[in-house]
Design a protein around this motif. Structure first.
Motif, PDB file in Angstrom:
ATOM      1  N   GLU A   1       0.829  -1.214   0.000  1.00  0.00           N
ATOM      2  CA  GLU A   1       0.000   0.000   0.000  1.00  0.00           C
ATOM      3  C   GLU A   1       0.856   1.254   0.000  1.00  0.00           C
ATOM      4  O   GLU A   1       0.342   2.365  -0.127  1.00  0.00           O
ATOM      5  CB  GLU A   1      -0.969  -0.020   1.187  1.00  0.00           C
ATOM      6  CG  GLU A   1      -0.377   0.358   2.542  1.00  0.00           C
ATOM      7  CD  GLU A   1       0.376  -0.769   3.227  1.00  0.00           C
ATOM      8  OE1 GLU A   1       0.872  -1.672   2.525  1.00  0.00           O
ATOM      9  OE2 GLU A   1       0.499  -0.729   4.466  1.00  0.00           O
TER      10      GLU A   1
ATOM     11  N   GLN B   1      -5.774   4.828  -1.570  1.00  0.00           N
ATOM     12  CA  GLN B   1      -6.464   3.673  -2.129  1.00  0.00           C
ATOM     13  C   GLN B   1      -7.174   2.916  -1.002  1.00  0.00           C
ATOM     14  O   GLN B   1      -6.810   3.029   0.166  1.00  0.00           O
ATOM     15  CB  GLN B   1      -5.499   2.771  -2.901  1.00  0.00           C
ATOM     16  CG  GLN B   1      -4.342   2.239  -2.088  1.00  0.00           C
ATOM     17  CD  GLN B   1      -3.178   1.767  -2.938  1.00  0.00           C
ATOM     18  OE1 GLN B   1      -2.039   2.096  -2.659  1.00  0.00           O
ATOM     19  NE2 GLN B   1      -3.431   0.984  -3.967  1.00  0.00           N
ATOM     20  N   TYR B   2      -8.182   2.179  -1.420  1.00  0.00           N
ATOM     21  CA  TYR B   2      -8.957   1.455  -0.415  1.00  0.00           C
ATOM     22  C   TYR B   2      -8.302   0.125  -0.070  1.00  0.00           C
ATOM     23  O   TYR B   2      -7.805  -0.584  -0.935  1.00  0.00           O
ATOM     24  CB  TYR B   2     -10.380   1.204  -0.901  1.00  0.00           C
ATOM     25  CG  TYR B   2     -11.227   2.448  -0.807  1.00  0.00           C
ATOM     26  CD1 TYR B   2     -11.700   2.876   0.435  1.00  0.00           C
ATOM     27  CD2 TYR B   2     -11.544   3.186  -1.944  1.00  0.00           C
ATOM     28  CE1 TYR B   2     -12.469   4.024   0.546  1.00  0.00           C
ATOM     29  CE2 TYR B   2     -12.313   4.342  -1.848  1.00  0.00           C
ATOM     30  CZ  TYR B   2     -12.769   4.754  -0.598  1.00  0.00           C
ATOM     31  OH  TYR B   2     -13.516   5.885  -0.484  1.00  0.00           O
ATOM     32  N   LEU B   3      -8.324  -0.190   1.219  1.00  0.00           N
ATOM     33  CA  LEU B   3      -7.914  -1.521   1.674  1.00  0.00           C
ATOM     34  C   LEU B   3      -9.172  -2.256   2.107  1.00  0.00           C
ATOM     35  O   LEU B   3      -9.992  -1.703   2.834  1.00  0.00           O
ATOM     36  CB  LEU B   3      -6.972  -1.418   2.877  1.00  0.00           C
ATOM     37  CG  LEU B   3      -5.571  -0.847   2.647  1.00  0.00           C
ATOM     38  CD1 LEU B   3      -4.795  -0.866   3.965  1.00  0.00           C
ATOM     39  CD2 LEU B   3      -4.822  -1.657   1.595  1.00  0.00           C
ATOM     40  N   GLU B   4      -9.301  -3.480   1.644  1.00  0.00           N
ATOM     41  CA  GLU B   4     -10.456  -4.285   2.045  1.00  0.00           C
ATOM     42  C   GLU B   4     -10.034  -5.155   3.220  1.00  0.00           C
ATOM     43  O   GLU B   4      -9.293  -6.113   3.059  1.00  0.00           O
ATOM     44  CB  GLU B   4     -10.922  -5.181   0.889  1.00  0.00           C
ATOM     45  CG  GLU B   4     -11.291  -4.432  -0.375  1.00  0.00           C
ATOM     46  CD  GLU B   4     -12.563  -3.591  -0.239  1.00  0.00           C
ATOM     47  OE1 GLU B   4     -13.316  -3.811   0.732  1.00  0.00           O
ATOM     48  OE2 GLU B   4     -12.771  -2.720  -1.110  1.00  0.00           O
ATOM     49  N   LYS B   5     -10.505  -4.750   4.406  1.00  0.00           N
ATOM     50  CA  LYS B   5     -10.158  -5.515   5.599  1.00  0.00           C
ATOM     51  C   LYS B   5     -11.382  -6.260   6.079  1.00  0.00           C
ATOM     52  O   LYS B   5     -12.500  -5.972   5.671  1.00  0.00           O
ATOM     53  CB  LYS B   5      -9.676  -4.578   6.698  1.00  0.00           C
ATOM     54  CG  LYS B   5      -8.444  -3.780   6.331  1.00  0.00           C
ATOM     55  CD  LYS B   5      -8.021  -2.922   7.502  1.00  0.00           C
ATOM     56  CE  LYS B   5      -6.862  -2.009   7.113  1.00  0.00           C
ATOM     57  NZ  LYS B   5      -6.498  -1.121   8.214  1.00  0.00           N
TER      58      LYS B   5
ATOM     59  N   GLY C   1     -14.038  -4.188   7.304  1.00  0.00           N
ATOM     60  CA  GLY C   1     -14.654  -3.296   6.319  1.00  0.00           C
ATOM     61  C   GLY C   1     -13.595  -2.579   5.510  1.00  0.00           C
ATOM     62  O   GLY C   1     -12.402  -2.768   5.683  1.00  0.00           O
ATOM     63  N   ARG C   2     -14.084  -1.712   4.638  1.00  0.00           N
ATOM     64  CA  ARG C   2     -13.223  -1.009   3.711  1.00  0.00           C
ATOM     65  C   ARG C   2     -12.634   0.212   4.416  1.00  0.00           C
ATOM     66  O   ARG C   2     -13.324   0.904   5.153  1.00  0.00           O
ATOM     67  CB  ARG C   2     -14.167  -0.558   2.598  1.00  0.00           C
ATOM     68  CG  ARG C   2     -13.580   0.122   1.451  1.00  0.00           C
ATOM     69  CD  ARG C   2     -14.714   0.269   0.425  1.00  0.00           C
ATOM     70  NE  ARG C   2     -14.272  -0.264  -0.829  1.00  0.00           N
ATOM     71  CZ  ARG C   2     -14.325   0.440  -1.964  1.00  0.00           C
ATOM     72  NH1 ARG C   2     -14.854   1.648  -1.968  1.00  0.00           N
ATOM     73  NH2 ARG C   2     -13.877  -0.075  -3.069  1.00  0.00           N
ATOM     74  N   SER C   3     -11.354   0.451   4.235  1.00  0.00           N
ATOM     75  CA  SER C   3     -10.822   1.677   4.810  1.00  0.00           C
ATOM     76  C   SER C   3      -9.877   2.340   3.822  1.00  0.00           C
ATOM     77  O   SER C   3      -9.218   1.671   3.021  1.00  0.00           O
ATOM     78  CB  SER C   3     -10.105   1.379   6.130  1.00  0.00           C
ATOM     79  OG  SER C   3      -8.895   0.719   5.872  1.00  0.00           O
TER      80      SER C   3
ATOM     81  N   MET D   1      -5.613  -7.381   0.669  1.00  0.00           N
ATOM     82  CA  MET D   1      -6.401  -6.196   1.029  1.00  0.00           C
ATOM     83  C   MET D   1      -6.473  -5.210  -0.135  1.00  0.00           C
ATOM     84  O   MET D   1      -7.351  -4.359  -0.175  1.00  0.00           O
ATOM     85  CB  MET D   1      -5.777  -5.484   2.233  1.00  0.00           C
ATOM     86  CG  MET D   1      -5.785  -6.273   3.518  1.00  0.00           C
ATOM     87  SD  MET D   1      -4.987  -5.312   4.818  1.00  0.00           S
ATOM     88  CE  MET D   1      -4.787  -6.553   6.087  1.00  0.00           C
TER      89      MET D   1
ATOM     90  N   GLU E   1      -7.729  -7.905  12.328  1.00  0.00           N
ATOM     91  CA  GLU E   1      -7.928  -7.571  10.930  1.00  0.00           C
ATOM     92  C   GLU E   1      -7.087  -8.433   9.987  1.00  0.00           C
ATOM     93  O   GLU E   1      -7.185  -8.312   8.775  1.00  0.00           O
ATOM     94  CB  GLU E   1      -7.621  -6.092  10.705  1.00  0.00           C
ATOM     95  CG  GLU E   1      -8.664  -5.211  11.366  1.00  0.00           C
ATOM     96  CD  GLU E   1      -8.397  -3.728  11.182  1.00  0.00           C
ATOM     97  OE1 GLU E   1      -9.227  -2.949  11.643  1.00  0.00           O
ATOM     98  OE2 GLU E   1      -7.366  -3.377  10.579  1.00  0.00           O
TER      99      GLU E   1
END
Lengths: 250, 686
Positions: free
Chosen positions: A40, A47-51, A54-56, A219, B669
């Motif tokens: 990242e 950019q979005y991380l898919e955890k 949820g998305r952050s 992610m 996470e």
């Protein structure tokens, strides 16, 4: 008033410089190392991380002066803890205006910059001039292999390291040890030869490749396919110690 | 650890020796209370007769290689009163916990030095003076009989030993004061054990490195022992503290209060951390067992070496040492009326309460007051408050009314007499009065629970209700009543966006400063029936469950029934910025005002202990907490058990950070395969 993009601020960062430090991770890097464990940190864009939770959004814009003021709030802590702030990344030298302004503003605090050395000589020299300690990555001495595994030639990097060695500015050289990529004796010998007798080198830090390196790729919706054998890592400090260079394994 | 101790450690870990234990039924002493009732014995006579019986029923057990003996074989202390008698006592009196004297710091030093024969003579001399009332005579007789019971048990152990060094030691300490380290530790073991056998619990070991030091130093200086031989004896003493500790559960197994305190500074400024203190840390490190639990007294001038040794011990994951700051605790105790020399001699009780050895019959854990419940209850009056300051006054009034209810509850306190404990406390023989009746200090401590939740709730109310007016009082009241049913957005704002204590945000932290000052202010008015004062504290003990379960939703966005943080720590669901921000936030309040104690807890992943350099960094962080005026600090390394629970209940572990490699991540996470990797790694301790 320069803006920069960062993706994380880590208090009590224990692996990036001496004492009690806060480490600021800048987003964006000119290299494409195949072993990169912070994928990242590569893009200069948020950019979005898919955890699982949820998305952050990863990455946000900050003002260099405001960030410096925030860090100065902890000046007394850094003094008590013989530490300070570290800029890491990503590549701090890839955002030179922001990095320079931040370092100037935060000046009473001990400043460390961790860099790949992949930057124009003028930028490298200016930023190093604003630090109290430089952590310089050294990956691969062979230009072909360097290009193969990082996507870029090491010509610029080696030129900067050469200047750093001659500058007298204190620095630490850090070698990420990647199995089959740069953990061979030939490469380590060449690194040793480059640093032998350089008085401003504080020590060499070997950072063995770890199998968790791929954790963040999913992610980002990416796959992690390292083109090397994870099991065969060769870690030794002997080559350095035999040549009177202080070396440790992180 | 030498071979002898390693083998002994194996034996103790292996628990085989526990087959020597007998139940009260097997020994035919399970109905002593009925006999006592028929005989019409007084409480103090019962305690004494019970100790005599117990010691007669003890079977000497000596494990191979043991030099410091005594293993408990009777697995319970018999009941003293029948159910009917208990009902009568309860009808008339307030009982603290189980009714026994507990959680105070005995004076082992005097008896170790003078010896049992001399102490018995003191009692006889007092009995021979004129002017003893009947109560004094009964008490003094009981102390005398208790000493004799201890002496008889020592004799039986000596006989069991045959002719060897330990037998000789036992025969000497049966009457005489200790002359050597071996004698001192053996006598300490017996005295400590006699307290447990008397029903007293949370029996702390106090300033072990101070009162044992003369014997330790004497033996080394005279050449009787090499430093290594002296260390072996200290290590053996630590080891044997783990033999019977499973018989001494507090609220949970392990909550046995066998704590001790190292270091500190004397009233004259002398630095007291000595070679024995170092040996204690080394012994604990080598043994890697839960007892004794170690506290270190530090201050602004404590050398880094002490923090580094402490951090090495933290590394192995036992959850201690715990640090306390003399620069805060001593002035705080003096402020509460303790004499200067007593304040300088403070120790840490079973958990974290600051108490005074020898002279204090304080009950530092008499009750808990839920500060978060006070805030929640005050929300009903929000409409009446034109500004936040008025609301704070409402909260303070609520604290006051709850405090008054607590005080009313503690009337007619009665404790089971404690002749052995009395022998080990100052002035009881001169006074002819049992320690359970009181001493120089008779202060009570109140745990203030849910501090961070209360502060976070107040910060949210101040910001969103009073300043930004983003919701009405009705809306907040309804949201809390319905556990945020239909208020998802409001809950998110309160829970995730509001300022929180622990983020180095002055908005929230200023409220913490105010709240703790008010808590102390309210308690300052109180005087208990023994003439003692009340001390405010930041510990929670089990109240973090007890006070949380019945608690509805709160204005910090916490759901009904959700846990509140343990002790003096940030809320469980705030996203922490890091330990530096936590330390800064939590040192802003004047912690001299909450001198009942209760630590800030910081948790670290095992991997930070990878190098000596990192251990030093942790030590520096501890020092910074102390320099900034923190009162008490406890550090955890993340355990496998915790990570397993985090997998099952990720909602409770949002802030659990693990080092993955070159970056730190929130454990909950991570994808499962990485969680499992971390788990695997943790199970192989560094």
């Amino acid at each position: 008033m320069k803006k920069g993009i960062i993706f994380s601020i880590e208090e009590f960062g224990i692996n990036d410089g001496p004492g009690i430090r806060t480490v600021i991770f800048l987003k964006g890097c000119p290299l494409r190392c195949v072993w990169c464990h912070n994928p990242e940190s590569i893009s200069f864009e948020p950019q979005y991380l898919e955890k699982k939770s949820g998305r952050s959004l990863c990455g946000y814009s900050v003002d260099a002066t405001e960030l410096a003021q925030k860090m100065l709030k902890n000046k007394i802590i850094f003094e008590m803890g013989n530490g300070g702030v570290t800029l890491s990344g990503g590549e701090p030298l890839a955002q030179p205006g922001f990095t320079a302004e931040f370092l100037e503003q935060v000046a009473p605090v001990h400043r460390v910059v961790e860099t790949s050395g992949m930057a124009p000589a003028s930028v490298f020299r200016e930023i190093v001039g604003l630090t109290d300690l430089t952590l310089i990555d050294v990956k691969q001495m062979n230009p072909e292999k360097h290009r193969q595994y990082t996507g870029a030639s090491n010509r610029q990097i080696l030129e900067n390291i050469g200047w750093l060695c001659a500058s007298g500015k204190p620095f630490v050289a850090r070698i990420p040890l990647i199995p089959g990529v740069n953990d061979d004796d030939e490469n380590l010998q060449a690194i040793q030869a480059m640093f032998k007798g350089v008085p401003s080198l504080q020590r060499i830090e070997l950072m063995p490749y770890n199998k968790f390196a791929g954790a963040k790729y999913p992610m980002l919706g990416r796959e992690y396919n390292p083109p090397f054998d994870l099991q065969s890592l060769h870690v030794t400090t002997d080559i350095f110690k035999n040549n009177n260079i202080n070396a440790i394994v992180l | 650890m030498n071979q002898r101790l390693a083998a002994l450690r194996e034996l103790i870990m292996d628990k085989q020796y526990r087959t020597c234990r007998r139940s009260l039924e097997e020994l035919g002493i399970d109905r002593l209370n009925e006999t006592f009732a028929k005989q019409g014995l007084s409480p103090v006579e019962r305690v004494t007769a019970c100790l005599e019986t117990l010691f007669e029923k003890e079977t000497p057990v000596i494990l191979p290689g043991e030099r410091i003996v005594f293993t408990r074989t009777v697995d319970q202390v018999p009941e003293l009163f029948t159910e009917q008698e208990w009902a009568e006592i309860r009808g008339k009196h307030y009982l603290h916990e189980r009714g026994y004297v507990c959680n105070i710091s005995p004076d082992y030093e005097t008896t170790i030095r003078k010896g049992l024969a001399a102490r018995k003579q003191e009692v006889i001399d007092k009995l021979n003076t004129k002017g003893n009332d009947a109560e004094a005579v009964e008490f003094l007789q009981s102390v005398k009989r208790s000493i004799e019971a201890i002496q008889r048990l020592i004799e039986r152990y000596a006989l069991e030993q045959g002719e060897n060094e330990t037998a000789a030691v036992l025969r000497r300490i049966k009457t005489d004061g200790a002359k050597t380290l071996h004698e001192a530790l053996q006598l300490l073991r017996i005295l400590h054990y006699a307290l447990w056998a008397s029903g007293n619990y949370h029996n702390t070991l106090g300033r072990f490195d101070q009162y044992i030091y003369p014997y330790y130093q004497g033996d080394i200086q005279s050449g009787r022992l090499t430093p290594e031989e002296a260390f072996d004896l200290v290590e053996e003493f630590f080891l044997v503290c783990n033999k019977d500790s499973d018989l001494y559960p507090g609220m949970q197994q392990g909550d046995n209060g066998q704590s001790l305190v190292l270091g500190g500074r004397s009233a004259s400024g002398e630095y007291l951390f000595n070679d024995l203190s170092k040996d204690c840390l080394r012994a604990s490190y080598e043994l890697n067992m839960i007892d004794p639990k170690i506290n270190i007294r530090v201050d602004k001038d404590t050398p880094m070496e002490v923090y580094e040794m402490g951090s090495e011990l933290t590394k192995i994951g036992l959850g201690f040492p715990q640090y306390s700051n003399d620069d805060v605790v001593i002035p705080g105790l003096i402020r509460k009326g303790y004499a200067e020399e007593d304040a300088h001699n403070y120790v840490v009780a079973a958990c974290w309460e600051f108490i005074i050895p020898k002279v204090a019959m304080d009950i530092p854990n008499i009750d808990g007051l839920s500060l978060i419940a006070c805030v929640q209850n005050s929300v009903a009056k929000l409409q009446d408050c034109p500004d936040f300051q008025t609301f704070m006054q409402v909260v303070e009034a609520e604290i006051k009314s709850r405090f008054e209810a607590i005080c009313a509850k503690h009337k007619n306190l009665w404790m089971i007499p404690a002749p052995v404990m009395s022998l080990l406390m100052d002035g009881t023989i001169e006074r002819g009065r049992d320690i359970s009746l009181g001493a120089k200090y008779n202060n009570y401590g109140i745990h203030g629970t849910g501090i961070a939740s209360a502060v976070d709730s107040l910060a949210a109310i101040k910001k969103y209700y009073f300043e930004e007016k983003t919701f009405s009082a009705d809306e907040l009241q309804d949201a809390l009543k319905t556990n945020f049913e239909g208020y998802a957005e409001l809950r998110d704002r309160l829970r995730n966006q509001a300022p929180k204590m622990g983020q180095d945000d002055d908005f929230a932290d200023a409220i913490a400063v105010d709240l703790l000052a008010r808590f102390d202010q309210v308690l300052q008015g109180g005087v208990n029936e023994r003439g003692g004062i009340y001390r405010a504290g930041t510990g929670t003990a089990m109240y973090y469950v007890w006070h949380a379960t019945p608690l509805g939703a709160t204005p910090d966005g916490r759901d009904a029934g959700e846990f509140i943080p343990a002790n003096y720590s940030p809320s469980l669901f705030i996203r922490q910025q890091g330990p530096v921000s936590v330390i800064k936030s939590f040192t802003k309040p004047d912690l001299q005002r909450v001198i009942n104690g209760g630590p800030l807890t910081l948790e670290f992943d095992q991997s930070i202990f990878k190098s000596k350099e990192n251990v030093s960094k942790l030590a520096t962080l501890v020092q910074i907490y102390i320099l900034l005026g923190g009162h008490q600090l406890q550090l955890n390394t993340v355990s496998r058990e915790k990570l397993l629970d985090a997998k099952k209940h990720p909602e409770n572990y949002r802030n659990l950070i693990v080092r993955v490699w070159g970056w730190s991540g929130y454990f909950v996470e991570l994808d499962e395969c990485y969680q499992d990797h971390v788990l695997n790694r943790i199970s192989f301790r560094v």
